[in-house]
Design a protein around this motif. Structure first.
Motif, PDB file in Angstrom:
ATOM      1  N   ASP A   1       0.629  -0.736  -0.263  1.00 40.65           N
ATOM      2  CA  ASP A   1      -0.252  -0.183  -0.088  1.00 40.65           C
ATOM      3  C   ASP A   1       1.154   1.678   0.351  1.00 40.65           C
ATOM      4  O   ASP A   1       0.083   2.630  -0.218  1.00 40.65           O
ATOM      5  CB  ASP A   1      -0.891   0.123   1.435  1.00 40.65           C
ATOM      6  CG  ASP A   1      -2.193  -0.906   1.245  1.00 40.65           C
ATOM      7  OD1 ASP A   1      -2.675  -0.739  -0.226  1.00 40.65           O
ATOM      8  OD2 ASP A   1      -2.291  -1.529   2.022  1.00 40.65           O
ATOM      9  N   LEU A   2       2.264   1.416   0.814  1.00 42.24           N
ATOM     10  CA  LEU A   2       2.858   2.267   0.979  1.00 42.24           C
ATOM     11  C   LEU A   2       4.044   2.421  -0.300  1.00 42.24           C
ATOM     12  O   LEU A   2       4.764   3.426  -1.186  1.00 42.24           O
ATOM     13  CB  LEU A   2       3.472   2.757   1.961  1.00 42.24           C
ATOM     14  CG  LEU A   2       2.909   3.046   2.595  1.00 42.24           C
ATOM     15  CD1 LEU A   2       3.188   3.128   4.165  1.00 42.24           C
ATOM     16  CD2 LEU A   2       1.957   3.847   2.613  1.00 42.24           C
TER      17      LEU A   2
ATOM     18  N   SER B   1       7.612   1.421   5.524  1.00 40.19           N
ATOM     19  CA  SER B   1       6.068   0.187   6.160  1.00 40.19           C
ATOM     20  C   SER B   1       6.005  -0.355   7.059  1.00 40.19           C
ATOM     21  O   SER B   1       4.964  -0.886   7.604  1.00 40.19           O
ATOM     22  CB  SER B   1       5.554   0.163   4.708  1.00 40.19           C
ATOM     23  OG  SER B   1       6.138   0.544   3.412  1.00 40.19           O
TER      24      SER B   1
ATOM     25  N   SER C   1      -5.750   6.239  -4.277  1.00 41.29           N
ATOM     26  CA  SER C   1      -5.090   6.232  -3.009  1.00 41.29           C
ATOM     27  C   SER C   1      -3.874   7.645  -2.924  1.00 41.29           C
ATOM     28  O   SER C   1      -2.982   7.085  -1.763  1.00 41.29           O
ATOM     29  CB  SER C   1      -5.160   4.937  -2.021  1.00 41.29           C
ATOM     30  OG  SER C   1      -4.037   4.493  -2.990  1.00 41.29           O
TER      31      SER C   1
ATOM     32  N   ARG D   1      -1.194   8.511   0.610  1.00 42.99           N
ATOM     33  CA  ARG D   1      -0.034   7.746   1.526  1.00 42.99           C
ATOM     34  C   ARG D   1       1.498   7.715   0.684  1.00 42.99           C
ATOM     35  O   ARG D   1       2.235   7.029   1.115  1.00 42.99           O
ATOM     36  CB  ARG D   1       0.073   5.993   0.089  1.00 42.99           C
ATOM     37  CG  ARG D   1      -2.027   5.895   0.561  1.00 42.99           C
ATOM     38  CD  ARG D   1      -2.305   4.402   0.245  1.00 42.99           C
ATOM     39  NE  ARG D   1      -3.211   3.753   1.295  1.00 42.99           N
ATOM     40  CZ  ARG D   1      -3.870   2.423   0.226  1.00 42.99           C
ATOM     41  NH1 ARG D   1      -3.179   1.499  -0.447  1.00 42.99           N
ATOM     42  NH2 ARG D   1      -5.238   2.245   1.091  1.00 42.99           N
TER      43      ARG D   1
END
Length: 443
Positions: free
Chosen positions: A262-263, A308, A345, A349
């Motif tokens: 996600d990062l 992360s 997103s 992020r």
């Protein structure tokens, strides 16, 4: 003016990172030429100081490269926090009459803003396809020192020196101009540490650099920083975990939270890089790697491993392990698309640099490293014949031959990608072996 051959003969390469020969970037036409002035690795201080000290030369070097590749626009990317440098560069662009061609754009203080694919998107909103290069979307990227070296090449000066920041847990943090081939120990000695027994040294930046097994090496054209930290520092302990240990820990402890994905900067650009899936594959047969080709999309920025993961696992190392296995089996990632969109997103992020520095325990050491004049007087220098991507240079000198600073001592093999190599100081060739030339310094 045949800029390509001038740059080629001067041995200009990417000053930092992999050291891609710059003349090879000038063989194609592009819509944009971008100057990477982000320098987002914590503690390193080269690019912003070079732009402050040599603004005209960097601007003119970039202009020459941009005009040669017929770029319609030149953009300099500098983090907005470097306000003094931004004002100066804009003033000099205007004074040189280049305002219609060149501009400075402010980058956000995020990591890794200096990754060339992130930089391309931040400056042009274009996205480089998977396993591709900026040229695919009409961009050529160089950094500040490379632009300076292009200007020096136009002035008849080959690349014989590089700029290096010495930083970390040291009494003196400083940036130095160093002759290529100087012993790394001589550079590190300038920081004021008398006894290195308790220290480990990272070659490069804290995020992407690796801990040096020995300090007996020599400076190359792409050397950019040495970060000294105590051996018990979090970063050193993290970076010295073996690949096998990283595999065992990941296999037993990964909770599949997806934070590494996600990062991930490349995932957020729309690429299929998903480190959590590679971590999941540890539960299966390691030899069956064909389905883990996405590991080859990793740019090894280390955000997943050092920022992360909430339980301090090693997704970047596991990616590297799979990349190694894929290479051994001759398996290459095959993209299924060429057009990409940043994930919705992404804006929420991005990794703030200050938060990253806190996470990896460097806040105390995040201080200026002023450019300092030091005259290096080594007894010998050892100049590698391969300081770049591509084939090693072929020696053009013999043992016993006297050489002068700036003299060609290594040429590019015919028909190969490579870079020329030059003597950085006057001296006599004492040895040619192990893809390097040892020169005893002196007239």
């Amino acid at each position: 003016m045949d800029l390509l051959n001038i740059v080629k003969d001067a041995g200009v390469i990417g000053a930092g990172g992999a050291g891609f020969p710059t003349h090879a970037k000038l063989t194609s036409k592009a819509e944009y030429i971008l100057l990477n002035g982000a320098e987002c690795e914590p503690l390193l201080r080269v690019d912003q100081q070079l732009m402050e000290m040599f603004p005209d030369q960097i601007i003119k070097g970039m202009e020459a490269a941009g005009k040669y590749i017929e770029a319609r626009k030149a953009i300099i990317g500098i983090k907005g926090k470097h306000k003094k440098v931004i004002v100066l560069m804009r003033e000099r662009i205007a004074a040189l009459g280049l305002s219609n061609y060149m501009e400075v754009m402010e980058l956000r203080d995020i990591y890794p803003a200096g990754d060339e694919q992130v930089l391309v998107h931040e400056l042009t909103q274009r996205i480089v396809p998977e396993v591709s290069i900026p040229l695919k979307v009409g961009c050529v990227v160089i950094n500040s020192e490379t632009a300076l070296n292009i200007w020096n090449a136009l002035e008849g000066k080959p690349v014989t020196e590089t700029y290096i920041t010495v930083a970390g847990d040291v009494p003196q943090r400083l940036t130095l101009k160093v002759p290529v081939g100087t012993a790394i120990r001589d550079v590190i000695a300038q920081c004021g540490v008398k006894n290195l027994d308790d220290y480990a040294v990272i070659d490069g930046g804290p995020m992407m650099g690796s801990v040096m097994e020995s300090l007996d090496g020599y400076v190359t054209k792409k050397s950019k920083g040495y970060v000294l930290l105590k051996k018990d520092h979090f970063l050193i302990r993290k970076k010295t975990v073996s690949l096998e240990r990283a595999r065992v820990i990941g296999k037993t402890a990964c909770e599949q939270c997806r934070m590494c994905t996600d990062l991930c900067p490349r995932y957020l650009l729309g690429h299929n890089m998903q480190p959590h899936k590679v971590m999941r594959a540890l539960s299966y047969n390691l030899e069956d790697v064909k389905e883990q080709q996405i590991a080859q999309l990793c740019c090894e920025c280390n955000a997943c491993e050092l920022y992360s993961c909430p339980v301090n696992l090693h997704p970047r190392s596991v990616n590297s392990l799979y990349k190694q296995k894929l290479a051994e089996q001759g398996i290459k990632y095959q993209p299924v698309q060429m057009d990409f969109q940043a994930r919705s997103s992404r804006e929420y992020r991005l990794i703030p640099s200050k938060r990253l520095i806190i996470k990896i325990g460097l806040t105390t050491f995040d201080k200026p490293a002023p450019l300092t004049q030091v005259e290096f007087r080594p007894k010998t220098i050892r100049i590698p014949l391969r300081q770049h991507i591509g084939a090693a240079a072929i020696p053009t000198v013999a043992v016993g031959e006297k050489v002068k600073a700036g003299q060609l001592i290594g040429k590019i093999p015919d028909g190969s990608l490579g870079a020329t190599v030059h003597a950085s100081l006057n001296g006599t060739v004492k040895e040619i072996k192990d893809n390097s030339i040892l020169i005893k310094v002196g007239s």
